[in-house]
Design an enzyme around this catalytic site. Sequence first.
Site, PDB file in Angstrom:
ATOM      1  N   GLY A 102       0.787  -1.235   0.000  1.00  0.00           N
ATOM      2  CA  GLY A 102       0.000   0.000   0.000  1.00  0.00           C
ATOM      3  C   GLY A 102       0.814   1.278   0.000  1.00  0.00           C
ATOM      4  O   GLY A 102       0.360   2.298   0.527  1.00  0.00           O
ATOM      5  N   ASN A 112       1.381   3.072  -2.578  1.00  0.00           N
ATOM      6  CA  ASN A 112       0.635   4.020  -3.426  1.00  0.00           C
ATOM      7  C   ASN A 112      -0.553   4.607  -2.663  1.00  0.00           C
ATOM      8  O   ASN A 112      -0.863   5.783  -2.816  1.00  0.00           O
ATOM      9  CB  ASN A 112       0.177   3.349  -4.721  1.00  0.00           C
ATOM     10  CG  ASN A 112       1.288   3.318  -5.744  1.00  0.00           C
ATOM     11  OD1 ASN A 112       1.637   4.325  -6.337  1.00  0.00           O
ATOM     12  ND2 ASN A 112       1.887   2.146  -5.928  1.00  0.00           N
ATOM     13  N   LEU A 149      -4.275  -6.815  -7.377  1.00  0.00           N
ATOM     14  CA  LEU A 149      -3.839  -7.819  -8.347  1.00  0.00           C
ATOM     15  C   LEU A 149      -4.911  -8.878  -8.614  1.00  0.00           C
ATOM     16  O   LEU A 149      -4.645 -10.072  -8.615  1.00  0.00           O
ATOM     17  CB  LEU A 149      -2.522  -8.446  -7.870  1.00  0.00           C
ATOM     18  CG  LEU A 149      -1.398  -7.424  -7.603  1.00  0.00           C
ATOM     19  CD1 LEU A 149      -0.139  -8.111  -7.132  1.00  0.00           C
ATOM     20  CD2 LEU A 149      -1.118  -6.556  -8.836  1.00  0.00           C
ATOM     21  N   ASN A 173      -6.142   2.665 -12.741  1.00  0.00           N
ATOM     22  CA  ASN A 173      -5.159   1.677 -12.293  1.00  0.00           C
ATOM     23  C   ASN A 173      -3.759   2.242 -12.480  1.00  0.00           C
ATOM     24  O   ASN A 173      -3.501   2.944 -13.453  1.00  0.00           O
ATOM     25  CB  ASN A 173      -5.317   0.403 -13.135  1.00  0.00           C
ATOM     26  CG  ASN A 173      -4.287  -0.661 -12.777  1.00  0.00           C
ATOM     27  OD1 ASN A 173      -4.101  -0.991 -11.606  1.00  0.00           O
ATOM     28  ND2 ASN A 173      -3.593  -1.195 -13.777  1.00  0.00           N
ATOM     29  N   HIS A 177       0.086   1.167 -13.201  1.00  0.00           N
ATOM     30  CA  HIS A 177       0.862   0.024 -13.689  1.00  0.00           C
ATOM     31  C   HIS A 177       2.343   0.419 -13.742  1.00  0.00           C
ATOM     32  O   HIS A 177       2.673   1.504 -14.231  1.00  0.00           O
ATOM     33  CB  HIS A 177       0.365  -0.406 -15.080  1.00  0.00           C
ATOM     34  CG  HIS A 177       1.069  -1.618 -15.580  1.00  0.00           C
ATOM     35  ND1 HIS A 177       0.782  -2.893 -15.127  1.00  0.00           N
ATOM     36  CD2 HIS A 177       2.104  -1.750 -16.439  1.00  0.00           C
ATOM     37  CE1 HIS A 177       1.588  -3.760 -15.700  1.00  0.00           C
ATOM     38  NE2 HIS A 177       2.400  -3.090 -16.503  1.00  0.00           N
ATOM     39  N   ASP A 217      -4.960  -3.934 -18.816  1.00  0.00           N
ATOM     40  CA  ASP A 217      -4.078  -2.773 -19.047  1.00  0.00           C
ATOM     41  C   ASP A 217      -4.299  -2.140 -20.425  1.00  0.00           C
ATOM     42  O   ASP A 217      -3.353  -1.608 -21.023  1.00  0.00           O
ATOM     43  CB  ASP A 217      -2.588  -3.168 -18.887  1.00  0.00           C
ATOM     44  CG  ASP A 217      -2.282  -3.741 -17.514  1.00  0.00           C
ATOM     45  OD1 ASP A 217      -2.909  -3.308 -16.536  1.00  0.00           O
ATOM     46  OD2 ASP A 217      -1.409  -4.632 -17.436  1.00  0.00           O
ATOM     47  N   GLU A 241       5.399   6.437  -9.734  1.00  0.00           N
ATOM     48  CA  GLU A 241       4.084   6.007  -9.224  1.00  0.00           C
ATOM     49  C   GLU A 241       3.512   6.919  -8.154  1.00  0.00           C
ATOM     50  O   GLU A 241       2.348   7.336  -8.228  1.00  0.00           O
ATOM     51  CB  GLU A 241       4.177   4.580  -8.668  1.00  0.00           C
ATOM     52  CG  GLU A 241       4.488   3.548  -9.727  1.00  0.00           C
ATOM     53  CD  GLU A 241       4.380   2.132  -9.191  1.00  0.00           C
ATOM     54  OE1 GLU A 241       3.434   1.845  -8.453  1.00  0.00           O
ATOM     55  OE2 GLU A 241       5.253   1.314  -9.512  1.00  0.00           O
TER      56      GLU A 241
END
Length: 208
Positions: free
Chosen positions: A12, A14, A91, A108, A110, A151, A181
Site C-alpha cells: 500500500g 501508493n 492484483l 489503475n 501500472h 491494461d 508512481e
Amino acid sequence: MLKILVMVSGGGTNLQAILDRITDGSLNDVQIVGVISNKKDAYALERAKKYGISAICVSKKDFPVKEEFNQELIKQVDAFSPDLIVLAGFLVILPKELITKYENKIINIHPSLIPSFCGAGCYGLKVHEMVLERGCKVTGATVHFVDDGTDTGPILLQKAVQVHQMDTPETLQKRVMEEAEWILLPETIRLIAAGKVKVNGKQTEIME
Ligand code: GAR
C-alpha cells in the site's frame, strides 16, 4: 468532494502516497471513503486503519465459487458509493459487471510504460524483471482507466524513469515507485477531482 475507494493487495505505498497528499493539503476535494483488499494480511489495510478509514478484505479464499466472490466484491464496492475507484496494486482481474457499472470511473497504476510490459501475467516485481531481461534503458509508470481488457484502457498519465546498469528488479521497482508512481497516482486523482479529464474513446484529454 470526490469520494474515492482504493483497492489494494499488498504493502500500500501508493495508498500512502495518496494519504500523504490529502494530509499535506495538496490533494483537495478528495476523500478516501474506503479501502478493499483481497488479502487479509495486506499492510495497506493497517495504513488505512491508522487514518480511521474503513478497511475491509474480500478474499477469494472465502468464496470457492468465482461468481460468488465477484458478487461479494461488487456488493462491497457499491456499499461505499464511490465516485472513483483507484486500483493501487490490486492484483485481481475485476468482474466485467463492475467495469461496465463504473465505466471511466476506475483507474489503475501500472509499473511500466504501457503498452510495454503489460497485460496478463505482468504485475509487480515481474514487470521490472522483464524490463531488465530485455535490456531496456528507460522504463516508467502509467495511470490508465480500466476497461474490459488487461491494461488496455485509455491512458491518463505516464512518466519515464531511467534504468541503471547495476539495477536489480528491487532497486528498479523502488526508483519507479519514488520517481513515478507515487507522483502520478495522486496527480491523476487531483486532475479527475478538478474535472480536468475528458475521455474521447481510447484517448484522454487533460485540460490543464
Ligand atoms: C505497484 O508497483 C503497482 O504499480 C503494482 O503493484 C505495486 C503495488 O505496490 N501494480 C501492478 O503491477 C498492476 N498490474 P504498493 O502496494 O506498495 O502500492
